[in-house]
Design a protein around this motif. Structure first.
Motif, PDB file in Angstrom:
ATOM      1  N   SER A 254       0.839  -1.204   0.000  1.00 24.68           N
ATOM      2  CA  SER A 254       0.000   0.000   0.000  1.00 24.68           C
ATOM      3  C   SER A 254       0.870   1.248   0.000  1.00 24.68           C
ATOM      4  O   SER A 254       1.796   1.360   0.808  1.00 24.68           O
ATOM      5  CB  SER A 254      -0.913   0.014   1.237  1.00 24.68           C
ATOM      6  OG  SER A 254      -1.726  -1.140   1.277  1.00 24.68           O
ATOM      7  N   ILE A 255       0.557   2.189  -0.868  1.00 25.88           N
ATOM      8  CA  ILE A 255       1.278   3.454  -0.971  1.00 25.88           C
ATOM      9  C   ILE A 255       0.410   4.572  -0.409  1.00 25.88           C
ATOM     10  O   ILE A 255      -0.791   4.609  -0.673  1.00 25.88           O
ATOM     11  CB  ILE A 255       1.646   3.761  -2.439  1.00 25.88           C
ATOM     12  CG1 ILE A 255       2.353   2.556  -3.074  1.00 25.88           C
ATOM     13  CG2 ILE A 255       2.522   5.006  -2.516  1.00 25.88           C
ATOM     14  CD1 ILE A 255       3.613   2.122  -2.377  1.00 25.88           C
ATOM     15  N   ASN A 256       1.045   5.480   0.348  1.00 33.20           N
ATOM     16  CA  ASN A 256       0.281   6.533   1.032  1.00 33.20           C
ATOM     17  C   ASN A 256      -0.858   5.889   1.825  1.00 33.20           C
ATOM     18  O   ASN A 256      -2.026   6.275   1.708  1.00 33.20           O
ATOM     19  CB  ASN A 256      -0.246   7.545   0.014  1.00 33.20           C
ATOM     20  CG  ASN A 256      -0.840   8.801   0.626  1.00 33.20           C
ATOM     21  OD1 ASN A 256      -0.621   9.116   1.802  1.00 33.20           O
ATOM     22  ND2 ASN A 256      -1.614   9.539  -0.162  1.00 33.20           N
ATOM     23  N   PRO A 257      -0.536   4.874   2.654  1.00 35.21           N
ATOM     24  CA  PRO A 257      -1.574   4.030   3.260  1.00 35.21           C
ATOM     25  C   PRO A 257      -2.476   4.739   4.254  1.00 35.21           C
ATOM     26  O   PRO A 257      -3.595   4.285   4.504  1.00 35.21           O
ATOM     27  CB  PRO A 257      -0.760   2.931   3.949  1.00 35.21           C
ATOM     28  CG  PRO A 257       0.547   3.575   4.261  1.00 35.21           C
ATOM     29  CD  PRO A 257       0.818   4.484   3.097  1.00 35.21           C
ATOM     30  N   ASP A 258      -2.002   5.815   4.836  1.00 27.28           N
ATOM     31  CA  ASP A 258      -2.800   6.539   5.825  1.00 27.28           C
ATOM     32  C   ASP A 258      -3.595   7.694   5.205  1.00 27.28           C
ATOM     33  O   ASP A 258      -4.186   8.489   5.938  1.00 27.28           O
ATOM     34  CB  ASP A 258      -1.893   7.075   6.937  1.00 27.28           C
ATOM     35  CG  ASP A 258      -1.170   5.965   7.677  1.00 27.28           C
ATOM     36  OD1 ASP A 258      -1.779   4.890   7.855  1.00 27.28           O
ATOM     37  OD2 ASP A 258       0.005   6.160   8.058  1.00 27.28           O
ATOM     38  N   TYR A 259      -3.562   7.803   3.887  1.00 31.97           N
ATOM     39  CA  TYR A 259      -4.290   8.853   3.170  1.00 31.97           C
ATOM     40  C   TYR A 259      -3.876  10.254   3.656  1.00 31.97           C
ATOM     41  O   TYR A 259      -4.695  11.180   3.674  1.00 31.97           O
ATOM     42  CB  TYR A 259      -5.807   8.682   3.342  1.00 31.97           C
ATOM     43  CG  TYR A 259      -6.342   7.319   2.953  1.00 31.97           C
ATOM     44  CD1 TYR A 259      -6.602   7.012   1.621  1.00 31.97           C
ATOM     45  CD2 TYR A 259      -6.594   6.342   3.905  1.00 31.97           C
ATOM     46  CE1 TYR A 259      -7.099   5.775   1.249  1.00 31.97           C
ATOM     47  CE2 TYR A 259      -7.083   5.093   3.549  1.00 31.97           C
ATOM     48  CZ  TYR A 259      -7.340   4.821   2.215  1.00 31.97           C
ATOM     49  OH  TYR A 259      -7.828   3.578   1.843  1.00 31.97           O
ATOM     50  N   LYS A 260      -2.608  10.397   4.038  1.00 36.44           N
ATOM     51  CA  LYS A 260      -2.154  11.675   4.584  1.00 36.44           C
ATOM     52  C   LYS A 260      -2.054  12.751   3.505  1.00 36.44           C
ATOM     53  O   LYS A 260      -2.155  13.940   3.799  1.00 36.44           O
ATOM     54  CB  LYS A 260      -0.793  11.493   5.271  1.00 36.44           C
ATOM     55  CG  LYS A 260      -0.840  10.659   6.547  1.00 36.44           C
ATOM     56  CD  LYS A 260      -1.545  11.399   7.663  1.00 36.44           C
ATOM     57  CE  LYS A 260      -1.536  10.609   8.978  1.00 36.44           C
ATOM     58  NZ  LYS A 260      -0.191  10.476   9.553  1.00 36.44           N
ATOM     59  N   VAL A 261      -1.817  12.338   2.253  1.00 39.29           N
ATOM     60  CA  VAL A 261      -1.713  13.285   1.146  1.00 39.29           C
ATOM     61  C   VAL A 261      -2.866  13.030   0.178  1.00 39.29           C
ATOM     62  O   VAL A 261      -3.112  11.889  -0.224  1.00 39.29           O
ATOM     63  CB  VAL A 261      -0.368  13.135   0.406  1.00 39.29           C
ATOM     64  CG1 VAL A 261      -0.284  14.115  -0.755  1.00 39.29           C
ATOM     65  CG2 VAL A 261       0.803  13.355   1.375  1.00 39.29           C
ATOM     66  N   ALA A 262      -3.575  14.086  -0.184  1.00 41.22           N
ATOM     67  CA  ALA A 262      -4.731  13.943  -1.075  1.00 41.22           C
ATOM     68  C   ALA A 262      -4.296  13.490  -2.471  1.00 41.22           C
ATOM     69  O   ALA A 262      -3.240  13.881  -2.963  1.00 41.22           O
ATOM     70  CB  ALA A 262      -5.481  15.271  -1.169  1.00 41.22           C
TER      71      ALA A 262
END
Length: 232
Positions: free
Chosen positions: A194-202
Motif C-alpha cells: 500500500s502506498i500513502n496508506p494513511d491517506y495523509k496526502v490527497a
C-alpha cells in the motif's frame, strides 16, 4: 455570506478550511516491477542494525537482540522486492508536513518526510495478517521521468516529492525494502503493498494505491504474481 451561517465546534482559535483544486497527484505502483524483482535473501543481524533502528524487522529479531548475547550472528530471511511508484496525476505529490518538521535519521544519514510512505503485508487464506513491513519515506524524489523535467532531489537537504509524470523507485537492495519472513510458514499467501496508506496526502483517487497479489513461498524461493490494483 453566500454559504449562510457557519459553525465550527471547539474552543479557542480552532478553524476549519476547505481548498478546491482542479489538479491533483495520483500515485500508482508498477505491478511488473514488483512481480519481476521479488526474491529471498538471508542476512545476518550484524548487517541489519540500521534497519532494526527503523523497526523494519519482525518482532522476533528484537527479542533475540534482547535475550541472545550472540544475536548479531543470527540470520533473518527477507522477502525483497522493488517498489516503483509513478505519479500519474496532474499535480506533484508532496509530503504533508513542512520541511522543517522532517525527522533526521543519523544511522542512514537521511530525513524522513513521511512516517510511513509504503506498508507491506502478507495475509493467510483466512485473511489474518501473517507478516508485515513498512517503508519510511526516506527520500521522495524523481528517479525516472517521461516528457517532464524532474523537480525533486534529496541530496543536500533538497526538496522531496514526486513530479507529475515521474517515478520514485525504491530498489530491492535498499534497506527496509522487504518483509521479514523468517518465522513465516511455507505456503501460498496474499501479498499487499500500500502506498500513502494513511491517506495523509490527497490524491485524485486511492483505488490504485495498493497492489494485491498472490505470494508463493517455498523453502528456496518466493514468487509474487496475479497482481491487481486496490485501495490501501
Amino acid at each position: 455570506d453566500q454559504f449562510g451561517e457557519v459553525f465550527c465546534p471547539g474552543q479557542g482559535q480552532e478553524i476549519a478550511a476547505l481548498t478546491c483544486t482542479d489538479t491533483q497527484a495520483d500515485l500508482q505502483p508498477d505491478l511488473y516491477q514488483l512481480m519481476s524483482s521479488t526474491h529471498l535473501e538471508d542476512k545476518q543481524l550484524f548487517l541489519l542494525q540500521c534497519a532494526m533502528e527503523e523497526n523494519c524487522l519482525a518482532r522476533q529479531a528484537y527479542i533475540d537482540q534482547a535475550t541472545n548475547p550472540h544475536w548479531q550472528m543470527l540470520t533473518r530471511r527477507l522477502l525483497r522486492f522493488t517498489a516503483s511508484i509513478a505519479n500519474i496525476g496532474s499535480a506533484d505529490f508532496r509530503p504533508f508536513i513542512p520541511k522543517t518538521a522532517w525527522d533526521w535519521h543519523a544511522c542512514h544519514q537521511h530525513y524522513h518526510s513521511m512516517e510511513t510512505f509504503a506498508h507491506f503485508e502478507i495475509f493467510d487464506h483466512n485473511g489474518h495478517r501473517a507478516a508485515e513491513g513498512h517503508k519510511a519515506s526516506f527520500c521522495l524524489e524523481d528517479n525516472e521521468c517521461v516528457g517532464v523535467d524532474p523537480h525533486f532531489d534529496c541530496e543536500n537537504y533538497g526538496d522531496q516529492g514526486i513530479t507529475a509524470g515521474c517515478k520514485d523507485i525504491y530498489y530491492y537492495n535498499i534497506d527496509c525494502q522487504w518483509i521479514d519472513v523468517t518465522e513465516l510458514e511455507l505456503g501460498t499467501y496474499t501479498f499487499k503493498m500500500s502506498i500513502n496508506p494513511d491517506y495523509k496526502v490527497a490524491e485524485t483517487t486511492f483505488e490504485n494505491n495498493a497492489a494485491i497479489c498472490t505470494l508463493h513461498y517455498s523453502q528456496m524461493s518466493a514468487m509474487i504474481n496475479n497482481c491487481t490494483f486496490a485501495r490501501p
